[in-house]
Design an enzyme around this catalytic site. Structure first.
Site, mmCIF file in Angstrom:
data_model
loop_
_atom_site.group_PDB
_atom_site.id
_atom_site.type_symbol
_atom_site.label_atom_id
_atom_site.label_comp_id
_atom_site.label_asym_id
_atom_site.label_seq_id
_atom_site.Cartn_x
_atom_site.Cartn_y
_atom_site.Cartn_z
ATOM 1 N N SER A 159 48.127 8.298 -11.898
ATOM 2 C CA SER A 159 46.685 7.484 -12.417
ATOM 3 C C SER A 159 46.562 6.702 -10.954
ATOM 4 C CB SER A 159 47.026 6.350 -13.383
ATOM 5 O OG SER A 159 45.901 6.386 -13.727
ATOM 6 N N ASP A 218 38.211 2.848 -13.662
ATOM 7 C CA ASP A 218 38.346 1.845 -13.425
ATOM 8 C C ASP A 218 36.838 1.186 -13.941
ATOM 9 O OD1 ASP A 218 40.598 2.701 -14.012
ATOM 10 O OD2 ASP A 218 41.763 2.445 -12.174
ATOM 11 N N HIS A 266 40.815 11.231 -14.492
ATOM 12 C CA HIS A 266 40.685 10.909 -16.173
ATOM 13 C C HIS A 266 39.872 11.815 -16.555
ATOM 14 C CE1 HIS A 266 44.801 8.333 -15.680
ATOM 15 N NE2 HIS A 266 43.950 7.355 -15.329
#
Lengths: 184, 184
Positions: free
Chosen positions: A122, A137, A159
């Protein structure tokens, strides 16, 4: 020197345990010659708890874990590492801490010149690319640059979520994907 | 001097036209004494198209629009503005352009000291706060700081989405909200 990278999108799949979905790949990747892995927990706030999670899991796979935050000299720890694993969390916090501890160039050199294996999950995958310009993020802290370690010549969005054409949240940009890019 | 702010979360609601959902509030806010509004289109790439959209809409509400990107001296344009409107788009791009054009302090002074009305939509709302640390946008460019104009003493997330407890995207952090914060 051939670079050795295992870039994982996320550490947990729905319903599974920590790193459970990729544990076979982790063992194949680090192999039997690597005994100790240097873990970098900077992406999460609670570094002690995070390194315990990583240590417990890697122990079941046959590896000892040293967490870089427990060493007195992070640069030296990277210089001596047999293998590196950077876990996920907030990509901005992670990148800032890597720069604060002067690890960006050091990790790049160890991976690209010495060929030690690098695993990222990630946020740990985000920072292995050219830059963090494609992270989803939240920018909770301000890193000195968005340029990252640069182990691969492209960026990754670990993601990515497809647009939902049926969403009625907002208007012309009514999908989740666009929402990550823009606030119209 | 009392500050006058209209902070809108987004410029378009599902199924509605540009600024249609808040047009009454816009007229109430700028009132009849303001004739010309300075539009700041920095959050989107195509500034010409964006200022046309804003100009066309504000014309129907009784206001002329000057776009700051069409002036030779943006700082002077802010100094002379009767009212300001900063439109949405990418918050990082917007904040960087505001700093590149030396407008952050200038806008703050005009609003807090001269009391001219400031309307922001989405990214234009983000930059009116203390900092952009709570934006959902993608960090496509690197501003010199995350500190913003500071017209209000708090931050805003204009597109907050409640967590979806039923989501199976990823694992422990399986909701859209956490996804904005962290990449685990």
């Amino acid at each position: 020197m051939k670079r050795r990278l295992l870039l994982v999108s996320n550490s947990t799949l729905h319903g599974g345990g920590y790193l459970q979905h990729c544990q076979q790949q982790i063992q194949d990747f680090y192999g039997k010659n690597v005994k100790r892995i240097l873990f970098i927990p900077y992406a999460l706030h609670d570094r002690d708890a995070y390194s315990k999670t990583a240590r417990d899991k890697f122990k079941t796979l046959g590896y000892e874990v040293d967490s870089v935050h427990e060493t007195s000299d992070p640069v030296d720890a990277v210089r001596k590492a047999e293998g590196i694993f950077i876990g996920g969390g907030n990509t901005f916090r992670l990148l800032k801490s890597l720069y604060d501890n002067k690890l960006v160039t050091e990790i790049r050199n160890r991976v690209l010149e010495d060929g030690i294996p690098y695993m990222g999950s990630s946020a740990g995958t985000n920072v292995s690319t050219i830059s963090i310009n494609t992270t989803n993020d939240m920018p909770i802290v301000y890193p000195p640059t968005f340029a990252a370690i640069g182990l691969v010549p492209f960026n990754i969005n670990p993601h990515y979520v497809d647009a939902d054409p049926n969403s009625k949240h907002m208007g012309v940009r009514s999908n989740d994907h666009a929402q990550h890019h823009n606030s119209i």
